[in-house]
Design a protein around this motif. Structure first.
Motif, PDB file in Angstrom:
ATOM      1  N   LYS A 115       0.827  -1.218   0.000  1.00 48.90           N
ATOM      2  CA  LYS A 115       0.000   0.000   0.000  1.00 48.90           C
ATOM      3  C   LYS A 115       0.855   1.259   0.000  1.00 48.90           C
ATOM      4  O   LYS A 115       0.446   2.280  -0.555  1.00 48.90           O
ATOM      5  CB  LYS A 115      -0.961   0.001   1.186  1.00 48.90           C
ATOM      6  CG  LYS A 115      -0.308   0.090   2.556  1.00 48.90           C
ATOM      7  CD  LYS A 115      -1.351   0.126   3.664  1.00 48.90           C
ATOM      8  CE  LYS A 115      -0.715   0.252   5.045  1.00 48.90           C
ATOM      9  NZ  LYS A 115      -1.733   0.303   6.121  1.00 48.90           N
ATOM     10  N   TYR A 116       2.013   1.205   0.612  1.00 53.01           N
ATOM     11  CA  TYR A 116       2.910   2.358   0.612  1.00 53.01           C
ATOM     12  C   TYR A 116       3.622   2.487  -0.736  1.00 53.01           C
ATOM     13  O   TYR A 116       3.713   3.573  -1.311  1.00 53.01           O
ATOM     14  CB  TYR A 116       3.942   2.240   1.728  1.00 53.01           C
ATOM     15  CG  TYR A 116       3.355   2.197   3.114  1.00 53.01           C
ATOM     16  CD1 TYR A 116       2.437   3.150   3.561  1.00 53.01           C
ATOM     17  CD2 TYR A 116       3.712   1.188   4.008  1.00 53.01           C
ATOM     18  CE1 TYR A 116       1.908   3.111   4.834  1.00 53.01           C
ATOM     19  CE2 TYR A 116       3.180   1.136   5.289  1.00 53.01           C
ATOM     20  CZ  TYR A 116       2.282   2.094   5.696  1.00 53.01           C
ATOM     21  OH  TYR A 116       1.760   2.046   6.959  1.00 53.01           O
ATOM     22  N   LEU A 117       4.152   1.380  -1.230  1.00 49.67           N
ATOM     23  CA  LEU A 117       4.864   1.409  -2.499  1.00 49.67           C
ATOM     24  C   LEU A 117       3.978   1.892  -3.636  1.00 49.67           C
ATOM     25  O   LEU A 117       4.407   2.700  -4.465  1.00 49.67           O
ATOM     26  CB  LEU A 117       5.388   0.010  -2.848  1.00 49.67           C
ATOM     27  CG  LEU A 117       6.444  -0.605  -1.940  1.00 49.67           C
ATOM     28  CD1 LEU A 117       6.854  -1.963  -2.483  1.00 49.67           C
ATOM     29  CD2 LEU A 117       7.657   0.299  -1.823  1.00 49.67           C
ATOM     30  N   LYS A 122       3.190   5.249  -8.102  1.00 50.36           N
ATOM     31  CA  LYS A 122       2.212   5.909  -8.976  1.00 50.36           C
ATOM     32  C   LYS A 122       2.434   7.418  -9.004  1.00 50.36           C
ATOM     33  O   LYS A 122       2.297   8.053 -10.059  1.00 50.36           O
ATOM     34  CB  LYS A 122       0.791   5.579  -8.520  1.00 50.36           C
ATOM     35  CG  LYS A 122       0.361   4.161  -8.882  1.00 50.36           C
ATOM     36  CD  LYS A 122      -1.095   3.889  -8.525  1.00 50.36           C
ATOM     37  CE  LYS A 122      -1.516   2.517  -9.027  1.00 50.36           C
ATOM     38  NZ  LYS A 122      -2.933   2.187  -8.676  1.00 50.36           N
ATOM     39  N   ARG A 123       2.784   7.985  -7.869  1.00 50.52           N
ATOM     40  CA  ARG A 123       3.002   9.438  -7.806  1.00 50.52           C
ATOM     41  C   ARG A 123       4.160   9.859  -8.704  1.00 50.52           C
ATOM     42  O   ARG A 123       4.091  10.900  -9.359  1.00 50.52           O
ATOM     43  CB  ARG A 123       3.263   9.862  -6.352  1.00 50.52           C
ATOM     44  CG  ARG A 123       3.620  11.342  -6.191  1.00 50.52           C
ATOM     45  CD  ARG A 123       3.657  11.763  -4.740  1.00 50.52           C
ATOM     46  NE  ARG A 123       4.470  10.892  -3.906  1.00 50.52           N
ATOM     47  CZ  ARG A 123       5.803  10.959  -3.813  1.00 50.52           C
ATOM     48  NH1 ARG A 123       6.479  11.868  -4.515  1.00 50.52           N
ATOM     49  NH2 ARG A 123       6.470  10.141  -3.015  1.00 50.52           N
ATOM     50  N   ILE A 124       5.235   9.055  -8.736  1.00 48.17           N
ATOM     51  CA  ILE A 124       6.377   9.421  -9.586  1.00 48.17           C
ATOM     52  C   ILE A 124       6.297   8.746 -10.961  1.00 48.17           C
ATOM     53  O   ILE A 124       7.255   8.777 -11.735  1.00 48.17           O
ATOM     54  CB  ILE A 124       7.720   9.114  -8.899  1.00 48.17           C
ATOM     55  CG1 ILE A 124       7.878   7.631  -8.606  1.00 48.17           C
ATOM     56  CG2 ILE A 124       7.865   9.928  -7.625  1.00 48.17           C
ATOM     57  CD1 ILE A 124       9.244   7.271  -8.016  1.00 48.17           C
ATOM     58  N   GLU A 125       5.137   8.126 -11.240  1.00 53.59           N
ATOM     59  CA  GLU A 125       4.770   7.623 -12.570  1.00 53.59           C
ATOM     60  C   GLU A 125       5.696   6.525 -13.085  1.00 53.59           C
ATOM     61  O   GLU A 125       6.086   6.508 -14.251  1.00 53.59           O
ATOM     62  CB  GLU A 125       4.701   8.786 -13.570  1.00 53.59           C
ATOM     63  CG  GLU A 125       3.662   9.834 -13.169  1.00 53.59           C
ATOM     64  CD  GLU A 125       3.556  10.978 -14.161  1.00 53.59           C
ATOM     65  OE1 GLU A 125       4.470  11.113 -15.019  1.00 53.59           O
ATOM     66  OE2 GLU A 125       2.586  11.736 -14.078  1.00 53.59           O
ATOM     67  N   ILE A 126       6.009   5.570 -12.202  1.00 55.71           N
ATOM     68  CA  ILE A 126       6.785   4.406 -12.647  1.00 55.71           C
ATOM     69  C   ILE A 126       6.111   3.083 -12.284  1.00 55.71           C
ATOM     70  O   ILE A 126       6.648   2.022 -12.600  1.00 55.71           O
ATOM     71  CB  ILE A 126       8.235   4.427 -12.089  1.00 55.71           C
ATOM     72  CG1 ILE A 126       8.241   4.377 -10.552  1.00 55.71           C
ATOM     73  CG2 ILE A 126       9.000   5.638 -12.618  1.00 55.71           C
ATOM     74  CD1 ILE A 126       9.639   4.203  -9.961  1.00 55.71           C
ATOM     75  N   PHE A 127       4.965   3.142 -11.629  1.00 56.69           N
ATOM     76  CA  PHE A 127       4.290   1.918 -11.183  1.00 56.69           C
ATOM     77  C   PHE A 127       4.042   0.963 -12.353  1.00 56.69           C
ATOM     78  O   PHE A 127       4.249  -0.251 -12.239  1.00 56.69           O
ATOM     79  CB  PHE A 127       2.959   2.270 -10.511  1.00 56.69           C
ATOM     80  CG  PHE A 127       2.208   1.082  -9.979  1.00 56.69           C
ATOM     81  CD1 PHE A 127       2.533   0.523  -8.754  1.00 56.69           C
ATOM     82  CD2 PHE A 127       1.169   0.517 -10.713  1.00 56.69           C
ATOM     83  CE1 PHE A 127       1.844  -0.575  -8.258  1.00 56.69           C
ATOM     84  CE2 PHE A 127       0.479  -0.584 -10.219  1.00 56.69           C
ATOM     85  CZ  PHE A 127       0.810  -1.120  -9.002  1.00 56.69           C
ATOM     86  N   ASP A 128       3.620   1.509 -13.502  1.00 59.20           N
ATOM     87  CA  ASP A 128       3.263   0.671 -14.646  1.00 59.20           C
ATOM     88  C   ASP A 128       4.468   0.097 -15.381  1.00 59.20           C
ATOM     89  O   ASP A 128       4.301  -0.717 -16.299  1.00 59.20           O
ATOM     90  CB  ASP A 128       2.401   1.469 -15.628  1.00 59.20           C
ATOM     91  CG  ASP A 128       1.015   1.770 -15.065  1.00 59.20           C
ATOM     92  OD1 ASP A 128       0.582   1.035 -14.149  1.00 59.20           O
ATOM     93  OD2 ASP A 128       0.383   2.732 -15.534  1.00 59.20           O
ATOM     94  N   LEU A 129       5.672   0.494 -14.986  1.00 65.23           N
ATOM     95  CA  LEU A 129       6.863  -0.083 -15.607  1.00 65.23           C
ATOM     96  C   LEU A 129       7.124  -1.499 -15.118  1.00 65.23           C
ATOM     97  O   LEU A 129       7.811  -2.275 -15.786  1.00 65.23           O
ATOM     98  CB  LEU A 129       8.092   0.776 -15.304  1.00 65.23           C
ATOM     99  CG  LEU A 129       8.091   2.219 -15.798  1.00 65.23           C
ATOM    100  CD1 LEU A 129       9.387   2.920 -15.385  1.00 65.23           C
ATOM    101  CD2 LEU A 129       7.927   2.274 -17.319  1.00 65.23           C
TER     102      LEU A 129
END
Length: 218
Positions: A115-117, A122-129
């Protein structure tokens, strides 16, 4: 093509202070020094999932605090930091985006709760990588355990020697290497300064910044 596994705290995010400073403070408050604990034991404590770490502290260090009180002590600082404040390490975002463009499969191997990660990535826009995320709270194993790495190996669908872990923690590098995974040690001073010489000896490669590693020349 290698499958690439990334620790987050201290490797991708400049975030270890959020965990280590409160941990050092609570040890100090009760007459202990976290930095004088043998490195293997210190690694085991740092590898604990968040709620297990809080339970450990309540039972062994802060004996006048309940587990819920220890959780509250940490959560006040942690949740807000991941959601709003923590920044990526120098060059890390461009490094990950470049690897993704080249066709590498990327995954996360972290001791921090999902939940923290998720909020930070997502905030720094790399989650979808990342193709998948492995954390103790989602898969039921710690990074110090064989089953944690077997999960990542199976999810990547590759032989262990075709996987590379990027991590700043000695215990994680040692655990992954035991399963045959190649390892890259990442400098994260001052937080892993006392372990750095050991990391350099244990890891297959080591770099001052993750963006300095040239995977094409591996």
């Amino acid at each position: 093509m290698y499958g690439l596994i990334f620790d987050i705290d201290g490797t991708i995010l400049d975030s270890m202070h959020i965990w280590i400073k409160p941990l050092e403070d609570i040890f100090k408050k009760y007459g202990y020094d976290l930095n004088k604990i043998p490195k293997e034991k210190k690694g085991e404590i740092e590898a604990l999932p968040f709620y297990d770490m809080c339970e450990f502290l309540a039972e062994n260090i802060a004996r006048d605090m309940t587990k819920d009180k220890v959780i509250e002590y940490f959560e006040q600082a942690i949740e807000n930091a991941y959601a709003n404040d923590l920044l990526p390490k120098n060059g890390a975002v461009d490094f990950l985006k470049d690897l993704k463009k080249k066709g590498y499969i990327l995954s996360v191997a972290s001791s921090t709760d999902y939940k923290y990660l998720e909020k930070a990535l997502k905030r720094i826009e790399i989650f979808d990588l990342f193709d998948f995320v492995a954390t103790p709270d989602t898969i039921g194993y710690n990074k110090s355990e064989k089953d944690f790495w077997e999960y990542s190996i199976k999810k990547h669908g590759k032989f262990p020697d075709n996987l590379i872990l990027f991590d700043d923690a000695l215990y994680a590098i040692k655990a992954a290497k035991r399963e045959g995974i190649k390892t890259i040690g990442i400098k994260d001073f001052p937080w892993n300064e006392k372990e750095w010489d050991y990391i350099k000896k244990e890891a297959d490669y080591f770099v001052d910044e993750i963006s300095n590693f040239d995977i094409e020349n591996l």
